[in-house]
Design a protein around this motif. Structure first.
Motif, PDB file in Angstrom:
ATOM      1  N   ARG A  19       5.369  12.480   0.233  1.00 16.43           N
ATOM      2  CA  ARG A  19       5.611  11.317   1.063  1.00 16.43           C
ATOM      3  C   ARG A  19       6.307  10.078   0.513  1.00 16.43           C
ATOM      4  O   ARG A  19       6.044   8.919   0.993  1.00 16.43           O
ATOM      5  CB  ARG A  19       4.106  11.050   1.990  1.00 16.43           C
ATOM      6  CG  ARG A  19       3.689  12.174   2.740  1.00 16.43           C
ATOM      7  CD  ARG A  19       2.775  11.707   3.828  1.00 16.43           C
ATOM      8  NE  ARG A  19       3.440  10.807   4.830  1.00 16.43           N
ATOM      9  CZ  ARG A  19       3.671  11.386   5.913  1.00 16.43           C
ATOM     10  NH1 ARG A  19       3.535  12.617   6.258  1.00 16.43           N
ATOM     11  NH2 ARG A  19       4.333  10.457   6.929  1.00 16.43           N
ATOM     12  N   PRO A  39       0.609  -1.141   0.118  1.00 19.40           N
ATOM     13  CA  PRO A  39      -0.059  -0.076   0.058  1.00 19.40           C
ATOM     14  C   PRO A  39       0.854   1.214   0.049  1.00 19.40           C
ATOM     15  O   PRO A  39       1.885   1.382   0.571  1.00 19.40           O
ATOM     16  CB  PRO A  39      -0.536  -0.166   1.402  1.00 19.40           C
ATOM     17  CG  PRO A  39      -0.464  -1.339   2.005  1.00 19.40           C
ATOM     18  CD  PRO A  39       0.823  -1.978   1.203  1.00 19.40           C
ATOM     19  N   ASP A  63       2.403   0.067   5.902  1.00 17.96           N
ATOM     20  CA  ASP A  63       2.440  -0.020   4.403  1.00 17.96           C
ATOM     21  C   ASP A  63       4.046  -0.111   3.827  1.00 17.96           C
ATOM     22  O   ASP A  63       4.540   0.321   2.999  1.00 17.96           O
ATOM     23  CB  ASP A  63       2.354   1.543   3.832  1.00 17.96           C
ATOM     24  CG  ASP A  63       2.767   2.573   4.661  1.00 17.96           C
ATOM     25  OD1 ASP A  63       3.942   2.357   5.040  1.00 17.96           O
ATOM     26  OD2 ASP A  63       2.368   3.803   4.621  1.00 17.96           O
TER      27      ASP A  63
HETATM   28  N1  SAM Z   1       3.555   5.902   5.688  1.00 15.70           N
HETATM   29  C1  SAM Z   1       4.893   6.169   5.232  1.00 15.70           C
HETATM   30  C2  SAM Z   1       5.034   7.785   5.152  1.00 15.70           C
HETATM   31  O1  SAM Z   1       4.339   8.538   4.889  1.00 15.70           O
HETATM   32  O2  SAM Z   1       6.111   8.294   5.616  1.00 15.70           O
HETATM   33  C3  SAM Z   1       5.460   5.381   4.220  1.00 15.70           C
HETATM   34  C4  SAM Z   1       5.073   5.855   2.727  1.00 15.70           C
HETATM   35  S1  SAM Z   1       5.766   5.204   1.373  1.00 15.70           S
HETATM   36  C5  SAM Z   1       4.863   5.987   0.063  1.00 15.70           C
HETATM   37  C6  SAM Z   1       5.127   3.598   1.169  1.00 15.70           C
HETATM   38  C7  SAM Z   1       5.939   2.789  -0.099  1.00 15.70           C
HETATM   39  O3  SAM Z   1       6.968   2.829   0.256  1.00 15.70           O
HETATM   40  C8  SAM Z   1       5.355   1.639  -0.169  1.00 15.70           C
HETATM   41  O4  SAM Z   1       4.022   1.651  -1.288  1.00 15.70           O
HETATM   42  C9  SAM Z   1       6.573   0.882  -1.112  1.00 15.70           C
HETATM   43  O5  SAM Z   1       6.431   1.320  -2.485  1.00 15.70           O
HETATM   44  C10 SAM Z   1       7.656   1.716  -0.251  1.00 15.70           C
HETATM   45  N2  SAM Z   1       8.374   0.865   0.663  1.00 15.70           N
HETATM   46  C11 SAM Z   1       7.782  -0.125   1.561  1.00 15.70           C
HETATM   47  N3  SAM Z   1       8.716  -0.457   2.428  1.00 15.70           N
HETATM   48  C12 SAM Z   1       9.875  -0.121   1.734  1.00 15.70           C
HETATM   49  C13 SAM Z   1      11.220  -0.739   2.152  1.00 15.70           C
HETATM   50  N4  SAM Z   1      11.599  -1.203   3.264  1.00 15.70           N
HETATM   51  N5  SAM Z   1      12.224  -0.079   1.314  1.00 15.70           N
HETATM   52  C14 SAM Z   1      11.959   0.918   0.271  1.00 15.70           C
HETATM   53  N6  SAM Z   1      10.694   1.180  -0.112  1.00 15.70           N
HETATM   54  C15 SAM Z   1       9.629   0.823   0.867  1.00 15.70           C
END
Ligand code: SAM
Length: 167
Positions: free
Chosen positions: A103, A41, A132
């Motif tokens: 974000r 997500p 997420d």
């Molecule tokens: N809720 C958090 C924020 O607003 O700071 C993160 C939002 S960020 C848009 C979420 C996205 O980061 C995910 O949809 C995925 O594509 C990416 N993501 C998730 N885990 C990750 C990781 N460990 N390393 C790199 N990208 C990641």
């Protein structure tokens, strides 16, 4: 659109300065259903799947009291992100936005935050909804949702200071 690590049309990458060691420690890991950035997500949802936060020792004792809060703020290290973009094309359409107006997980220090709904604690593990991140994402910190938290320490002078109209 979600990226792996590609650079897109009109995006601007810089040569990042050498890293400063802030002394961060990973205090646990987050177990989620998602193993691909392409299906994760973009933002967690309060009715999303239950995820597990596994605390490492010696930090487990620091969980005491979290059960009192319906929501916790979770900070995590988006460890697979590139860190060198100052302008990004989120929609991959040639239009770009400054990194700090987004974000996006792509940032100089790839810290993600979510307000997660507390489900229950099982010893060193917390069960939460609203995350997420990819499975095995390193955990940086946990705090009560600020909207639910009243400082326990007595107030101090700065708490009563208000601003004036001057810049
Ligand atoms: N809720 C958090 C924020 O607003 O700071 C993160 C939002 S960020 C848009 C979420 C996205 O980061 C995910 O949809 C995925 O594509 C990416 N993501 C998730 N885990 C990750 C990781 N460990 N390393 C790199 N990208 C990641």
């Amino acid at each position: 659109m979600v990226r792996e690590n590609e650079i897109r049309k009109a995006e601007i990458a810089i040569e990042p300065p050498a890293a400063t060691d802030a002394g961060l420690v990973f205090i646990g890991r987050i177990r989620t259903p998602w193993t691909s950035r392409l299906t994760c997500p973009r933002q967690g949802r309060a009715d999303g799947p239950i995820c597990r936060i596994e605390l490492f020792e010696p930090w487990v004792a620091a969980l005491d009291g979290v059960e009192a809060f319906e929501r916790l703020e979770v900070l995590y290290w988006l460890h697979l992100s590139r860190r060198d973009l100052v302008r990004q094309s989120s929609a991959n359409d040639g239009r770009t936005h400054g990194t700090f107006s987004l974000r996006s997980p792509v940032r100089p220090n790839p810290i993600g935050t979510s307000i997660a709904t507390f489900v229950r604690r099982e010893g060193a593990t917390l069960l939460l909804r609203g995350l997420d991140c990819l499975d095995d994402t390193p955990l940086l910190d946990l705090k009560p949702d600020r909207a639910l938290f009243t400082p326990i320490a007595p107030p101090q002078p700065g708490d009563f200071e208000t601003g004036d109209d001057q810049d």
